[in-house]
Write a protein that holds these residues in place. Sequence first.
Motif, mmCIF file in Angstrom:
data_model
loop_
_atom_site.group_PDB
_atom_site.id
_atom_site.type_symbol
_atom_site.label_atom_id
_atom_site.label_comp_id
_atom_site.label_asym_id
_atom_site.label_seq_id
_atom_site.Cartn_x
_atom_site.Cartn_y
_atom_site.Cartn_z
ATOM 1 N N GLY A 187 -8.963 10.702 -23.808
ATOM 2 C CA GLY A 187 -9.880 10.873 -22.690
ATOM 3 C C GLY A 187 -9.378 11.908 -21.725
ATOM 4 O O GLY A 187 -8.665 12.833 -22.084
ATOM 5 N N LYS A 192 -10.923 9.124 -11.878
ATOM 6 C CA LYS A 192 -11.469 8.361 -12.978
ATOM 7 C C LYS A 192 -10.808 8.788 -14.284
ATOM 8 O O LYS A 192 -10.477 9.953 -14.473
ATOM 9 N N GLU A 243 -11.247 8.335 -18.585
ATOM 10 C CA GLU A 243 -12.101 7.916 -19.677
ATOM 11 C C GLU A 243 -11.240 7.578 -20.885
ATOM 12 O O GLU A 243 -10.419 8.377 -21.323
ATOM 13 N N HIS A 255 -15.328 5.416 -24.715
ATOM 14 C CA HIS A 255 -16.559 5.464 -23.925
ATOM 15 C C HIS A 255 -16.416 4.767 -22.574
ATOM 16 O O HIS A 255 -17.356 4.779 -21.772
ATOM 17 N N ILE A 314 -15.179 3.937 -18.786
ATOM 18 C CA ILE A 314 -14.784 4.620 -17.553
ATOM 19 C C ILE A 314 -13.867 3.709 -16.752
ATOM 20 O O ILE A 314 -14.207 2.564 -16.448
ATOM 21 N N ASP A 334 -20.207 1.691 -24.662
ATOM 22 C CA ASP A 334 -20.616 2.725 -23.708
ATOM 23 C C ASP A 334 -21.312 2.139 -22.483
ATOM 24 O O ASP A 334 -21.902 2.884 -21.687
ATOM 25 N N GLU A 374 -17.699 -0.137 -17.334
ATOM 26 C CA GLU A 374 -16.894 0.539 -16.316
ATOM 27 C C GLU A 374 -15.903 -0.476 -15.750
ATOM 28 O O GLU A 374 -16.260 -1.626 -15.505
#
Length: 324
Positions: free
Chosen positions: A8, A23, A25, A28, A30, A138, A141
Motif C-alpha cells: 500500500g 492514511k 492503505e 483494499h 484504509i 473494500d 476503514e
Amino acid sequence: MLLRTDVGHYAYSKRGRGDINMKEEIGHVILNYEFYQGSDQYSDGDIEDELLEYVKNTVDVYEILKKDNRWPILYHLSPVRQNILEWYDFKKDSKVLEIGAGCGAITGVLCKKAGKVVCNDLSKRRSQINAYRNKEFDNLEIIVGNFNDIVIEEKFDYITLIGVLEYAAYYTDSQTPFKSFLEHIKKLLKPDGKVLIAIENKFGLKYWGGAKEDHTGMMFDGIEGYHQTTSKARTFSKEQLQEIIKSAGFEEQEFFYPFPDYKFPQQIFSGKYMPKSQDLICAVESFDNSRFHLFDETSAFVELVEADKFDFFANSFFVEAGLR
C-alpha cells in the motif's frame, strides 16, 4: 509526500484546521491515523509483532493455529470468535461501527454481512494486523485512536461493543463512565439503530467454580466486588447491566446467552429459547489461565436450568439495545 510500502502507501494531506491527516492503505483497507497519538496504549506485548508477521505472510489462519497454540494467537486469530455475530441478522447494506476492533477477530464477519464497516481501536499495531487479515474487503476503514477523541460525522445502523464496555472507565472521564460511554455512542446511531454488546457476567458460574476473573486474573474478584484489584475493568450482573443500558437512554433490550462464553461461543441461547438441561456440557480446559475445578459445572448448570436460574449464572451476555 508519499511513502510506498509493500502492499500500500501512506498518504498525507492537510485538514482545514492545519492538522496532518495520515492514511495507510493495506490491500483494499484504509487505515486512518488522524487521531492516533503516536503510541499504543493497549497491548499484549511483543507477541503482537509475531501476529503481524503471521498475517502478513499467511492467508490461512488455520495453518497458523496448527503450528502455534499460545493463548494470544488462539484468542486473536481463532475463527470461532466470529460465532458471536455470525448468526445475527444484519440489515442489508447496513453501516456498522466496530469499537475496540483489536486484531480483527470479529471484523471479517462484519465486512461480509454489512455494506460498510468502520472500525476503531487504540492500537496502531493491532489495527495493522486487522487490516492485513481483512485486506480483501473494500468496505472497511479502520480509525486508530481513543474513541472519545475521534470525530465521526455519519450515523450507523449498528455499533458493536464486543468485549469493550467493561473497559470504559479507563478512557471515559466521568463519575458514571459506563453510562457516559453509552450516551456518547448513542449520538452515532440512526434512530432505529442497535448497539450490540458482548460482556462477561460477574456472577457467571465459571467464576464460582474456580475460574479466575477474566480481567484481573484473581479468583472471585468480580463476585466480591473487585476489592482485590486496582483494575478499572468492571463486569456486571444481568440486572446491573440492564440498568446501565436503560439509564443511557436505550429503552429496548434483548438479552442472549453465548455458551460457554462470548469469546468462543458454541451455542447462543435467548429468552425465546433457553437451554434444556441436556444442552450444556462444560469443558474442563482453560486456555488463558490456570484454574481450579471446585465442582462439576455441567451438573450445576443442569440444576440451574431446572430451577430457571440460567440467565443469572450464564457466563456471558450478548445484548441488543435500541432507542425504541
